[in-house]
Design a protein around this motif. Structure first.
Motif, PDB file in Angstrom:
ATOM      1  N   SER A  13     -14.984  -6.957  46.141  1.00 39.93           N
ATOM      2  CA  SER A  13     -14.982  -8.003  45.317  1.00 39.93           C
ATOM      3  C   SER A  13     -13.686  -8.708  45.678  1.00 39.93           C
ATOM      4  CB  SER A  13     -14.970  -7.858  43.922  1.00 39.93           C
ATOM      5  OG  SER A  13     -16.265  -7.112  43.580  1.00 39.93           O
ATOM      6  N   CYS A  20     -12.453 -16.385  49.377  1.00 41.82           N
ATOM      7  CA  CYS A  20     -12.316 -17.578  48.843  1.00 41.82           C
ATOM      8  C   CYS A  20     -10.986 -18.409  48.857  1.00 41.82           C
ATOM      9  CB  CYS A  20     -12.649 -17.466  47.267  1.00 41.82           C
ATOM     10  SG  CYS A  20     -13.828 -18.701  46.745  1.00 41.82           S
TER      11      CYS A  20
ATOM     12  N   TYR B 469     -13.697 -13.166  40.314  1.00 42.10           N
ATOM     13  CA  TYR B 469     -13.987 -13.868  41.402  1.00 42.10           C
ATOM     14  C   TYR B 469     -15.053 -15.030  41.268  1.00 42.10           C
ATOM     15  CZ  TYR B 469     -17.063 -14.440  45.528  1.00 42.10           C
ATOM     16  OH  TYR B 469     -17.584 -15.004  46.573  1.00 42.10           O
ATOM     17  N   LEU B 470     -16.041 -14.729  40.407  1.00 37.59           N
ATOM     18  CA  LEU B 470     -17.077 -15.783  40.140  1.00 37.59           C
ATOM     19  C   LEU B 470     -16.412 -16.951  39.702  1.00 37.59           C
ATOM     20  CD1 LEU B 470     -20.151 -13.684  39.117  1.00 37.59           C
ATOM     21  CD2 LEU B 470     -19.817 -14.928  41.373  1.00 37.59           C
ATOM     22  N   LYS B 473     -14.014 -18.820  41.777  1.00 40.78           N
ATOM     23  CA  LYS B 473     -14.628 -19.578  43.124  1.00 40.78           C
ATOM     24  C   LYS B 473     -15.194 -20.932  42.332  1.00 40.78           C
ATOM     25  CE  LYS B 473     -18.479 -19.115  45.927  1.00 40.78           C
ATOM     26  NZ  LYS B 473     -19.590 -18.216  46.335  1.00 40.78           N
ATOM     27  N   TYR B 474     -15.524 -20.747  41.032  1.00 40.64           N
ATOM     28  CA  TYR B 474     -16.513 -21.868  40.528  1.00 40.64           C
ATOM     29  C   TYR B 474     -15.160 -22.944  40.378  1.00 40.64           C
ATOM     30  CZ  TYR B 474     -18.823 -24.986  37.108  1.00 40.64           C
ATOM     31  OH  TYR B 474     -19.432 -26.169  36.736  1.00 40.64           O
TER      32      TYR B 474
END
Lengths: 160, 607
Positions: A13, A20, B469-470, B473-474
């Motif tokens: 992760s 990213c 992370y999600l 990222k968004y």
């Protein structure tokens, strides 16, 4: 074994997060499209997928946290600064002129042309504000005048 | 990439002197230097220019506001009817606007005069740093090598030619132009360190608040237990207690109130509330639970407060670059958050501090006891669960504000007077990667510190990092501005810290698993009971036996040796050795590589 699997998953992760970060540091699309380096996108996808750690090497070993330099390593010894500027290879700000730094340009209220012609903070006082005032006021009264004319013409046509 | 930063410059230096000096050093034509930018001691000048810019903007806004008013009034359907009234009003507004513009012009003139007066003073004309850009990267490398890779002979004998107007220059690789904070360049390293110490002290005060709250809650918990009916949750229940009838149990409890928990734990909370014997027991338990939740909440709030306070205070530290600012935030925030989230529990683990602070009689143990897992372990889990929300709440709030502003700009663009204002409404906040890195490292370090004893921390950390992370990222895609080109320092530090987390994990595992009461067998228990523990019962009571014997364990001589003499931890010692050896080898090899590269480049330049 469970400890290993779970720790591996959250290190992955972290890897994804770094990936990213990287993509957005180097420009949103260029990282995916391999704009500067054809191997770039594949290499980083591999990094994220493999979850490996290590230092970046010229051989292309995928690092944990990749930071793309403003000009790729391979080209910076081949391309001169002047040529890099012409070819738009330098990402971000390419000059140490404070007036051309967007943050300061915005705060000082100066134009791009003025920033390109001067390089010292004290030059800012040379910017002719009064001339600007005049232009603003001329524009303002010209607008006002035009608007009056427009209203009058509408009124007269209405009457007609 | 092509530039160097030269500091410790002589007072009266100009671009030409610098070009000549470096061209002479490289024995090349001055044309190899494409640009020289000088940074002056002009903090006040920059501040005045900021004020001047703000005045110009306010003037533009005044004009646009008036234009907007004129247009909206003239376009209104009532204009024909109330033309004279409206025109009079607009004339008044125009006069007001002109008066304000006149006032702003006076202020502008004053600012310009001040800027001019500063420009004439020698102090403000002193050059602090010069950024020199070479046409080719090899010249930059060569200059850096000349100034920073000096041998002792070079340093003592032949460094005269490196001086400019008899002043020794300091040459470093230049930071990216977009990250330089020009108004802070006049602050020396000493001044910045002083400021950093002060801000760190202020943030540390918050940590002390956290520590005080944790100790206070534990103190209240202990006092609460003591003020009860001499109830001790660690007392081992008699082996035949469960086989007694209800009347026998009640009679036994009335005679021995320290065994109240044995009786009350049989009932659910509702039954406990209805039972006269267990009512106070339930009350104390609820109070203890509330204190545990309160301690977790305090830790989360302090984490958030530290982050916010550091973000504000870091501006006072006057860093030269945004990179430096991010480094400073990352290091301190990570260490402080880790201490607050994990370190405090390690301190709290040892009741010696509590005993000396509040002068209360509690057992002190350096190990992880059942008591520890029941109280502090629960708090750690609660903190980590709370952190899942706490770490994202700031980003979510920013996104809410951003989307609301964007929506306003789409629905009511007329509310924005200028194009600049409209543009600003759709620009998102800055991406603080230093804060994110510190947050992630804190999660990893805290999880790995206690995960051997509390394996539940793994899935919690996994969910926390995954969600982080999600969401990030968004936000990257939808909200954040593209950041400037920062350097690699923070990223490299994070990479460096991860093996450290593994070492810490193994060390903590050794300490937790070396508790010889953890892996126990019934024969050992009976043997130990023979050696003096009266409360130790049979195998069923091993949990109580474990908690009471270990809790009463004092700092005895040879305690550490006794713990380390455990065959269970031998594989962990081997793993720790392997990890440290591999880590050190990698670091050593990377230094060796740098050394050989330098030797090779020296030979090439010698040729």
């Amino acid at each position: 074994l469970i400890e290993f699997i779970v720790s591996y998953s959250f290190f992955s992760s972290l890897q994804m997060f770094n990936f990213c970060c990287l993509c957005f540091r180097t420009g949103r699309l260029s990282a995916f499209q391999g704009h500067d380096n054809p191997r770039f996108s594949q290499r980083n996808i591999n990094t994220a997928a493999a979850g490996t750690t290590g230092k970046a090497t010229k051989a292309g070993a995928p690092p944990l946290i990749v930071h793309q330099p403003t000009v790729p390593d391979a080209t910076r010894y081949l391309v001169t600064y002047t040529r890099a500027m012409q070819r738009n290879l330098i990402k971000g700000l390419a000059t140490y002129n404070i007036l051309q730094n967007p943050k300061y340009k915005e705060a000082f209220g100066i134009t791009w042309k003025f920033a390109a012609d001067h390089d010292k903070v004290r030059s800012v006082r040379k910017l002719k504000v009064r001339a600007n005032d005049l232009v603003t006021l001329i524009v303002l009264f010209y607008d006002y005048y035009l608007f009056s004319l427009l209203v009058e013409s509408v009124e007269s046509s209405g009457r007609g | 990439m092509y530039s160097i930063a030269v500091s410790h410059l002589p007072p009266n230096i100009d671009e030409e002197d610098l070009v000549k000096h470096f061209a002479r050093l490289l024995n090349c034509s001055p044309k190899i230097i494409t640009n020289v930018s000088l940074a002056y001691n002009n903090r006040q000048e920059i501040a005045l220019c900021f004020d001047r810019g703000a005045l110009i903007k306010s003037k533009v806004i005044l004009v646009h506001a008036y234009r907007h008013e004129v247009t909206s009034m003239r376009m209104s359907p009532e204009y024909d009817r109330k033309m004279r009234e409206y025109d009079d009003y607009l004339e008044k507004q125009r006069q007001r606007m002109l008066a304000k513009i006149k006032d702003i012009n006076v202020q502008l003139k004053n600012k310009e005069k001040l800027i001019e007066s500063l420009a004439n003073k020698d102090v403000f004309n002193r050059v602090i740093v010069a950024y020199i850009t070479f046409d080719h990267a090899k010249y930059k490398d060569e200059i850096l090598s000349i100034y920073n890779h000096m041998t002792i002979y070079d340093f003592l004998c032949s460094s005269k030619h490196l001086k400019l107007q008899d002043k020794k220059l300091k040459v470093d690789e230049a930071p990216e132009p977009s990250v330089i904070i020009w108004e802070n360049l006049m602050f020396t390293r000493f001044q910045r360190v002083q400021r950093r110490l002060l801000t760190t002290f202020l943030v540390l005060l918050l940590l002390f608040v956290s520590l005080a709250m944790i100790f206070a809650s534990k103190y209240l918990d202990i006092q609460n237990t003591k003020n009860g009916e001499k109830n001790n949750a660690n007392s081992v229940c008699p082996a035949d207690f469960l086989s007694m009838t209800d009347e026998e149990q009640t009679a036994f409890i009335e005679e021995n109130p320290e065994y109240l928990h044995c009786y009350c734990d049989q009932f659910n909370p509702i039954d406990q509330a209805n039972n006269s014997l267990c009512k106070h027991y339930l009350q104390r338990n609820v109070q203890s639970q509330v204190l545990i939740y309160f301690a977790s909440f305090v830790i989360l709030m302090i984490n958030y407060a530290m982050e916010t306070l550091l973000k504000i205070l870091v501006k006072y530290e006057k860093h030269h670059t945004s990179d430096g600012m991010n480094n400073s935030i990352f290091y301190r925030l990570f260490f402080l958050k880790y201490i607050n989230s994990a370190g405090i529990f390690l301190i709290n683990n040892n009741n010696v501090i509590l005993r000396s602070l509040f002068n209360i009689n509690v057992s002190a143990v350096p190990g992880f006891t059942a008591d520890w897992y029941n109280t502090i372990g629960v708090t750690i889990i609660l903190v980590q669960i709370g952190d899942i929300i706490n770490s994202k709440i700031d980003g979510l709030y920013k996104y809410w504000v951003y989307s609301r502003r964007k929506q306003q700009s789409e629905l009511h663009p007329e509310k924005f007077l200028t194009q600049d204002e409209l543009n600003a409404s759709i620009i998102g906040p800055n991406f603080n990667f230093a804060l994110n890195y510190s947050q992630l490292l804190t999660i990893i370090f805290t999880a790995l510190t206690f995960s051997t004893g509390i394996p539940l921390l793994y899935p919690i950390a996994c969910v926390n990092i995954g969600l982080f992370y999600l969401l990030e990222k968004y936000f990257f895609v939808k909200m954040y501005k593209i950041p400037p080109h920062f350097n690699v320092t923070v990223g490299n530090r994070v990479t460096f810290f991860i093996p450290l987390a593994l070492c810490l994990h193994i060390c903590m595992s050794i300490w937790m698993l070396s508790n010889h009461k953890l892996f126990t067998w019934s024969d050992q228990i009976s043997e130990a009971s023979k050696n003096g523990n009266e409360n130790a019962g049979d195998g069923e009571a091993s949990y109580y036996y474990y908690s009471s014997t270990v809790a009463d364990h004092q700092f005895e001589a040879g305690y550490l040796k006794e713990r380390m003499n455990n065959w269970i931890i031998i594989p962990l010692f081997i793993t720790l050795g392997v990890v440290i050896f591999t880590w050190m080898s990698i670091i050593f090899l990377s230094y060796l590589k740098v050394f050989f590269n330098r030797v090779r480049s020296d030979f090439i330049s010698f040729d």
